[in-house]
Design an enzyme around this catalytic site. Structure first.
Site, PDB file in Angstrom:
ATOM      1  N   CYS A 239       1.300  -6.274  13.682  1.00  0.00           N
ATOM      2  CA  CYS A 239       2.733  -5.992  13.618  1.00  0.00           C
ATOM      3  C   CYS A 239       3.136  -5.037  14.736  1.00  0.00           C
ATOM      4  O   CYS A 239       2.542  -3.971  14.893  1.00  0.00           O
ATOM      5  CB  CYS A 239       3.087  -5.398  12.261  1.00  0.00           C
ATOM      6  SG  CYS A 239       4.853  -5.075  12.071  1.00  0.00           S
TER       7      CYS A 239
ATOM      8  N   GLY B 154       4.777 -18.643   9.424  1.00  0.00           N
ATOM      9  CA  GLY B 154       5.639 -17.618   8.864  1.00  0.00           C
ATOM     10  C   GLY B 154       7.091 -18.021   8.794  1.00  0.00           C
ATOM     11  O   GLY B 154       7.561 -18.584   7.810  1.00  0.00           O
TER      12      GLY B 154
ATOM     13  N   GLN C 220      -1.379  -7.758   1.971  1.00  0.00           N
ATOM     14  CA  GLN C 220      -1.447  -7.376   3.371  1.00  0.00           C
ATOM     15  C   GLN C 220      -1.190  -5.870   3.495  1.00  0.00           C
ATOM     16  O   GLN C 220      -0.112  -5.393   3.139  1.00  0.00           O
ATOM     17  CB  GLN C 220      -0.404  -8.162   4.169  1.00  0.00           C
ATOM     18  CG  GLN C 220      -0.491  -7.979   5.662  1.00  0.00           C
ATOM     19  CD  GLN C 220       0.503  -8.842   6.399  1.00  0.00           C
ATOM     20  OE1 GLN C 220       0.523  -8.860   7.620  1.00  0.00           O
ATOM     21  NE2 GLN C 220       1.359  -9.567   5.694  1.00  0.00           N
TER      22      GLN C 220
END
Length: 318
Positions: free
Chosen positions: A83, A221, A53
């Site tokens: 993010c 997650g 990532q």
């Protein structure tokens, strides 16, 4: 998942599921270009399939980072456009890129030209005062035109002004129907959903065809981190249709040689076991397991005997 899904975490999670795609924590392109590449990119071959990532907003930097990372043999390269942390915003990448789909298209085009494997994108449904129903389809259309076919969509807005990263994972409401609608609008794209999924049953519902599902994948997650056995142990059998559910004690035994090698190389026990606190979540004695690991892993010379001691509360409660 920065500072969470490091290589030790991923190796541990791989013992629970052989088929789930694992993602690295986000690594910035400048860090790969100018930082300690081996520390940033090394991983155990057992982690496959694993995706790197990346964070960045400069097409040339991202392309060079992809060329460098190619030697490590990742199965996928993912550009993070979701993010919301302050340090990510200050670098003009992460969720702020939802405001610049043309730049994202330039970035992924450069990455695709340099990558030996598929390039994918993780994004939000929008940021700040954007209207997701307008922004998200335009983002998908623009970025897919540059060659991306697989997206993971965090089904929340990111509020770059006014909310911290933790609040951005909980306060903005989830909009699963919008993500599902995007699958209907873009059937040619592979769309996965992220955000708020806390069980395999929820994942199965989102994957199943119907008015509330039909998506191509589900990214989990924090639930998978805090309750790894509950999320991952049956993933292979229930989601991928192969193998039997993992056994937590067998998983622990599989970790022992890995831990032994890490200690022999000068590593510390807590660097691995901090990811294993949730292995026995929900079982009698689990609190004792966590307590012993937390209290004893940092003592000088701590080794595999700490794992044996941490198992005692589980054996006593059985």
């Amino acid at each position: 998942m920065m500072d969470w899904t490091d290589r030790h975490c991923r190796f541990f999670h791989r013992q629970l599921s052989r088929h789930t795609l694992l993602y690295t924590e986000m690594v910035t392109a400048p860090a790969i270009l100018h930082g300690p590449r081996a520390r940033l990119l090394d991983f155990d071959p057992a982690e496959h399939p694993v995706a790197l990532q990346l964070g960045g907003a400069d097409p040339a930097e991202l392309a060079e980072a992809v060329r460098i990372a190619a030697d490590w043999g990742y199965d996928e390269i993912n550009l993070n456009c979701g993010c919301p942390s302050d340090r990510v915003q200050s670098g003009c990448f992460g969720a702020v890129l939802m405001e610049r789909p043309a730049l994202v298209a330039d970035c992924v085009a450069a990455m695709i030209a340099a990558a030996p494997v598929e390039v994918t994108v993780k994004c939000r449904i929008g940021v700040d005062d954007q209207i997701p129903e307008e922004v998200l389809p335009r983002f998908l259309e623009t970025v897919s035109a540059a060659g991306v076919r697989r997206f993971t969509i965090h089904a929340r807005k990111a509020w770059l002004q006014g909310l911290n990263p933790h609040q951005n994972r909980t306060i903005p409401p989830l909009d699963y129907p919008l993500v599902i609608a995007m699958k209907r609008a873009f059937p040619q794209l592979d769309l996965s959903i992220n955000g708020g999924v806390g069980s395999l049953a929820e994942a199965e519902a989102l994957l199943a065809e119907g008015p509330n599902g039909g998506l191509d994948g589900v990214m989990i997650g924090r639930a998978a981190y805090h309750e790894p056995f509950a999320i991952l142990a049956e993933a292979d059998s229930r989601i991928f249709g192969t193998g039997a559910p993992a056994d937590p004690y067998a998983v622990l035994d599989a970790m022992r040689p890995y831990i032994d090698r890490h200690l022999a190389a000068g590593g510390k026990l807590h660097q691995i076991t901090r990811h294993m606190l949730g292995l026995f979540h929900g079982r009698p004695g689990a609190r004792g397991w966590r307590r012993v690991l937390s209290e004893r892993v940092s003592t000088p010379g701590a080794g595999l005997e700490v794992l044996d001691a941490a198992l005692e509360p589980l054996r006593t409660a059985a």
